[in-house]
Scaffold this motif. Structure first.
Motif, PDB file in Angstrom:
ATOM      1  N   GLU A   9       0.808  -1.215   0.000  1.00 30.49           N
ATOM      2  CA  GLU A   9       0.000   0.000   0.000  1.00 30.49           C
ATOM      3  C   GLU A   9       0.844   1.269   0.000  1.00 30.49           C
ATOM      4  OE1 GLU A   9      -3.213   0.520  -0.314  1.00 30.49           O
ATOM      5  OE2 GLU A   9      -3.591  -1.613  -0.595  1.00 30.49           O
ATOM      6  N   ASP A  10       2.065   1.201   0.542  1.00 24.67           N
ATOM      7  CA  ASP A  10       2.875   2.411   0.652  1.00 24.67           C
ATOM      8  C   ASP A  10       3.739   2.676  -0.580  1.00 24.67           C
ATOM      9  OD1 ASP A  10       4.450   0.203   1.076  1.00 24.67           O
ATOM     10  OD2 ASP A  10       5.662   1.114   2.666  1.00 24.67           O
ATOM     11  N   ILE A  11       3.543   1.899  -1.654  1.00 25.36           N
ATOM     12  CA  ILE A  11       4.313   2.091  -2.884  1.00 25.36           C
ATOM     13  C   ILE A  11       3.550   3.024  -3.817  1.00 25.36           C
ATOM     14  CG2 ILE A  11       5.268   0.958  -4.928  1.00 25.36           C
ATOM     15  CD1 ILE A  11       6.727   0.400  -2.340  1.00 25.36           C
ATOM     16  N   ASP A  12       4.243   4.019  -4.331  1.00 27.67           N
ATOM     17  CA  ASP A  12       3.642   4.941  -5.305  1.00 27.67           C
ATOM     18  C   ASP A  12       3.653   4.274  -6.672  1.00 27.67           C
ATOM     19  OD1 ASP A  12       2.803   6.987  -6.923  1.00 27.67           O
ATOM     20  OD2 ASP A  12       4.199   8.493  -6.120  1.00 27.67           O
ATOM     21  N   ILE A  13       2.486   3.869  -7.124  1.00 26.79           N
ATOM     22  CA  ILE A  13       2.409   3.145  -8.398  1.00 26.79           C
ATOM     23  C   ILE A  13       2.319   4.094  -9.594  1.00 26.79           C
ATOM     24  CG2 ILE A  13       1.314   1.188  -7.262  1.00 26.79           C
ATOM     25  CD1 ILE A  13      -1.336   2.049  -8.536  1.00 26.79           C
ATOM     26  N   THR A  14       2.471   5.397  -9.329  1.00 31.14           N
ATOM     27  CA  THR A  14       2.433   6.373 -10.423  1.00 31.14           C
ATOM     28  C   THR A  14       3.833   6.807 -10.852  1.00 31.14           C
ATOM     29  OG1 THR A  14       2.335   8.327  -8.976  1.00 31.14           O
ATOM     30  CG2 THR A  14       0.243   7.234  -9.536  1.00 31.14           C
ATOM     31  N   VAL A  15       4.876   6.340 -10.147  1.00 27.38           N
ATOM     32  CA  VAL A  15       6.250   6.726 -10.471  1.00 27.38           C
ATOM     33  C   VAL A  15       7.022   5.483 -10.868  1.00 27.38           C
ATOM     34  CG1 VAL A  15       8.383   7.769  -9.623  1.00 27.38           C
ATOM     35  CG2 VAL A  15       6.172   8.663  -8.860  1.00 27.38           C
ATOM     36  N   ALA A  19      14.098  -0.975 -11.011  1.00 31.78           N
ATOM     37  CA  ALA A  19      14.021  -2.413 -10.740  1.00 31.78           C
ATOM     38  C   ALA A  19      12.830  -3.036 -11.454  1.00 31.78           C
ATOM     39  CB  ALA A  19      13.936  -2.653  -9.230  1.00 31.78           C
ATOM     40  N   ARG A  20      11.684  -2.343 -11.388  1.00 30.01           N
ATOM     41  CA  ARG A  20      10.487  -2.897 -12.021  1.00 30.01           C
ATOM     42  C   ARG A  20      10.551  -2.742 -13.540  1.00 30.01           C
ATOM     43  NH1 ARG A  20       8.351   0.184  -7.667  1.00 30.01           N
ATOM     44  NH2 ARG A  20       7.570   1.724  -9.167  1.00 30.01           N
ATOM     45  N   MET A  21      11.171  -1.674 -14.015  1.00 33.24           N
ATOM     46  CA  MET A  21      11.366  -1.519 -15.466  1.00 33.24           C
ATOM     47  C   MET A  21      12.237  -2.651 -16.002  1.00 33.24           C
ATOM     48  SD  MET A  21      11.926   2.618 -15.678  1.00 33.24           S
ATOM     49  CE  MET A  21      12.435   2.616 -17.409  1.00 33.24           C
ATOM     50  N   TYR A  22      13.286  -2.993 -15.253  1.00 37.12           N
ATOM     51  CA  TYR A  22      14.177  -4.079 -15.668  1.00 37.12           C
ATOM     52  C   TYR A  22      13.428  -5.404 -15.660  1.00 37.12           C
ATOM     53  CZ  TYR A  22      18.602  -6.681 -15.962  1.00 37.12           C
ATOM     54  OH  TYR A  22      19.633  -7.502 -16.357  1.00 37.12           O
ATOM     55  N   ASP A  23      12.593  -5.614 -14.633  1.00 38.16           N
ATOM     56  CA  ASP A  23      11.789  -6.831 -14.571  1.00 38.16           C
ATOM     57  C   ASP A  23      10.914  -6.958 -15.816  1.00 38.16           C
ATOM     58  OD1 ASP A  23      10.422  -9.114 -13.073  1.00 38.16           O
ATOM     59  OD2 ASP A  23       8.736  -7.744 -13.378  1.00 38.16           O
ATOM     60  N   TYR A  24      10.280  -5.867 -16.203  1.00 35.93           N
ATOM     61  CA  TYR A  24       9.424  -5.898 -17.393  1.00 35.93           C
ATOM     62  C   TYR A  24      10.235  -6.178 -18.654  1.00 35.93           C
ATOM     63  CZ  TYR A  24       6.368  -4.253 -21.151  1.00 35.93           C
ATOM     64  OH  TYR A  24       5.632  -4.157 -22.309  1.00 35.93           O
ATOM     65  N   SER A  25      11.413  -5.554 -18.771  1.00 35.00           N
ATOM     66  CA  SER A  25      12.222  -5.744 -19.976  1.00 35.00           C
ATOM     67  C   SER A  25      12.722  -7.175 -20.108  1.00 35.00           C
ATOM     68  CB  SER A  25      13.414  -4.777 -19.979  1.00 35.00           C
ATOM     69  OG  SER A  25      14.363  -5.128 -18.994  1.00 35.00           O
ATOM     70  N   LEU A  26      12.815  -7.888 -18.957  1.00 30.97           N
ATOM     71  CA  LEU A  26      13.246  -9.289 -18.984  1.00 30.97           C
ATOM     72  C   LEU A  26      12.079 -10.255 -19.145  1.00 30.97           C
ATOM     73  CD1 LEU A  26      15.924  -9.236 -16.134  1.00 30.97           C
ATOM     74  CD2 LEU A  26      16.343  -9.324 -18.595  1.00 30.97           C
ATOM     75  N   GLY A  27      10.863  -9.719 -19.227  1.00 27.06           N
ATOM     76  CA  GLY A  27       9.697 -10.575 -19.396  1.00 27.06           C
ATOM     77  C   GLY A  27       9.000 -10.924 -18.103  1.00 27.06           C
ATOM     78  N   GLY A  28       9.354 -10.241 -16.994  1.00 26.77           N
ATOM     79  CA  GLY A  28       8.704 -10.497 -15.727  1.00 26.77           C
ATOM     80  C   GLY A  28       7.373  -9.791 -15.607  1.00 26.77           C
ATOM     81  N   PHE A  29       6.683 -10.002 -14.484  1.00 26.63           N
ATOM     82  CA  PHE A  29       5.350  -9.399 -14.316  1.00 26.63           C
ATOM     83  C   PHE A  29       5.222  -8.619 -13.019  1.00 26.63           C
ATOM     84  CE2 PHE A  29       5.236 -13.728 -12.714  1.00 26.63           C
ATOM     85  CZ  PHE A  29       4.652 -13.602 -11.472  1.00 26.63           C
ATOM     86  N   ALA A  33       1.968  -0.317 -14.580  1.00 28.27           N
ATOM     87  CA  ALA A  33       1.734   0.262 -15.905  1.00 28.27           C
ATOM     88  C   ALA A  33       2.723   1.374 -16.211  1.00 28.27           C
ATOM     89  CB  ALA A  33       0.303   0.784 -15.994  1.00 28.27           C
ATOM     90  N   VAL A  34       3.050   2.189 -15.212  1.00 31.20           N
ATOM     91  CA  VAL A  34       3.974   3.297 -15.445  1.00 31.20           C
ATOM     92  C   VAL A  34       5.371   2.781 -15.778  1.00 31.20           C
ATOM     93  CG1 VAL A  34       4.607   3.547 -12.998  1.00 31.20           C
ATOM     94  CG2 VAL A  34       4.744   5.516 -14.540  1.00 31.20           C
ATOM     95  N   ASP A  35       5.767   1.643 -15.187  1.00 31.92           N
ATOM     96  CA  ASP A  35       7.064   1.052 -15.515  1.00 31.92           C
ATOM     97  C   ASP A  35       7.082   0.558 -16.951  1.00 31.92           C
ATOM     98  OD1 ASP A  35       8.000   1.259 -12.750  1.00 31.92           O
ATOM     99  OD2 ASP A  35       6.600  -0.376 -12.339  1.00 31.92           O
ATOM    100  N   ARG A  36       5.990  -0.091 -17.351  1.00 32.25           N
ATOM    101  CA  ARG A  36       5.908  -0.614 -18.719  1.00 32.25           C
ATOM    102  C   ARG A  36       5.902   0.527 -19.725  1.00 32.25           C
ATOM    103  NH1 ARG A  36       2.499  -3.997 -15.645  1.00 32.25           N
ATOM    104  NH2 ARG A  36       0.568  -2.955 -16.258  1.00 32.25           N
ATOM    105  N   GLU A  37       5.198   1.605 -19.378  1.00 32.77           N
ATOM    106  CA  GLU A  37       5.141   2.760 -20.268  1.00 32.77           C
ATOM    107  C   GLU A  37       6.535   3.356 -20.477  1.00 32.77           C
ATOM    108  OE1 GLU A  37       3.216   7.273 -20.366  1.00 32.77           O
ATOM    109  OE2 GLU A  37       2.540   5.814 -18.882  1.00 32.77           O
ATOM    110  N   MET A  38       7.313   3.450 -19.406  1.00 35.04           N
ATOM    111  CA  MET A  38       8.652   4.014 -19.523  1.00 35.04           C
ATOM    112  C   MET A  38       9.553   3.119 -20.360  1.00 35.04           C
ATOM    113  SD  MET A  38       9.119   6.987 -18.300  1.00 35.04           S
ATOM    114  CE  MET A  38       8.372   8.191 -17.190  1.00 35.04           C
TER     115      MET A  38
END
Length: 267
Positions: A9-15, A19-29, A33-38
């Motif tokens: 709950e304390d994570i800002d999901i709008t920024v 780490a999460r951008m890298y996860d997405y680029s490697l095919g993780g989940f 949405a903001v990480d995927r957009e970037m």
């Protein structure tokens, strides 16, 4: 924007976060949405961005295998991201199940998922920590409880120091880790670098990262070598990630000068 059930709950999901951008680029989940957009923005400017990430991940596997073959059985992976998709513990423990790995990351999402992934692994753990404060990391009871600092340790700084600006003294950070481990230990790093003749691409990517919680500072090969001052840089030196002990089994891999790699040994 809907918060996923797995997101604290304390994570800002709008920024966006690296780490999460890298996860997405490697095919993780484990990303928002903001990480995927970037990531998609970066890929629109640098179409081979995902290949660069995969090349960096392949380097991680090669360097861990190299260090295990050199006798290292302990790893401190700082700025680890989410420990999945061929992470340090998977590679090292495949060779020796007794290998111990402590992951450290500033992103609570990465740590929360790491704790779930490693729940049944007695030789691996993950904690929240900031690479900019190495003393807090090496003195933390979770680290000293898992790793034996009287034996060699490999400090892994994979794709993290380019998120540390000069004002936070990245060379000093590496020096403190170097001072904390015994002779025969290693520091392994990969680091973003302005590719020759493609500096405009690097500038555009840096501009995108300025809009995330983890701005980017690219450095030259000479600057990266300087980060390892006081260590013996092992062959082949500071080179593109694909050229650090390349594995013929990986096939013909295009050179990736956008990310350089190096490993230093404490004499």
């Amino acid at each position: 924007m809907t918060r996923p059930e797995w997101a604290p709950e304390d994570i800002d999901i709008t920024v966006a976060n690296a780490a999460r951008m890298y996860d997405y680029s490697l095919g993780g989940f484990h990303n928002f949405a903001v990480d995927r957009e970037m990531v998609e923005k970066v890929m629109s400017m640098v179409p081979n961005a995902r290949q660069i990430g995969l090349a960096n991940r392949a380097f991680l596997g090669r360097v861990v295998r190299h260090l295990v073959a050199s006798g290292v059985r302990q790893f401190l992976d700082v700025g680890s991201g989410i420990p999945t998709l061929a992470s340090v513990h998977e590679v090292a423990q495949q060779v020796d199940p007794r290998a111990r790995v402590m992951y450290v990351d500033l992103d609570p999402v990465a740590v929360a998922h790491g704790q779930a992934i490693l729940a049944d692994n007695p030789n691996a753990d993950v904690m929240v920590g900031d690479v900019r404060h190495p003393d807090d990391i090496v003195r933390h009871p979770a680290v000293s409880g898992l790793l034996d600092f009287s034996e060699p340790i490999a400090v892994m700084l994979i794709a993290v120091l380019h998120f540390v600006p000069d004002s936070d003294d990245p060379a000093g950070i590496v020096r403190r880790f170097r001072e904390a481990v015994r002779p025969g230990s290693y520091v392994a790093l990969s680091h973003g670098s302005p590719p020759p003749q493609r500096e405009e691409d690097a500038d555009r990517v840096s501009e995108v990262y300025q809009r995330t919680s983890t701005p980017l500072t690219l450095r030259s090969a000479a600057e990266i070598a300087g980060l390892l001052d006081g260590l013996e840089i092992v062959a082949p030196g500071v080179v593109p990630v694909t050229q650090w002990h390349p594995d013929l089994a990986e096939g013909d891999v295009e050179d990736r000068p956008e990310v350089l790699a190096a490993v230093g040994r404490k004499p």
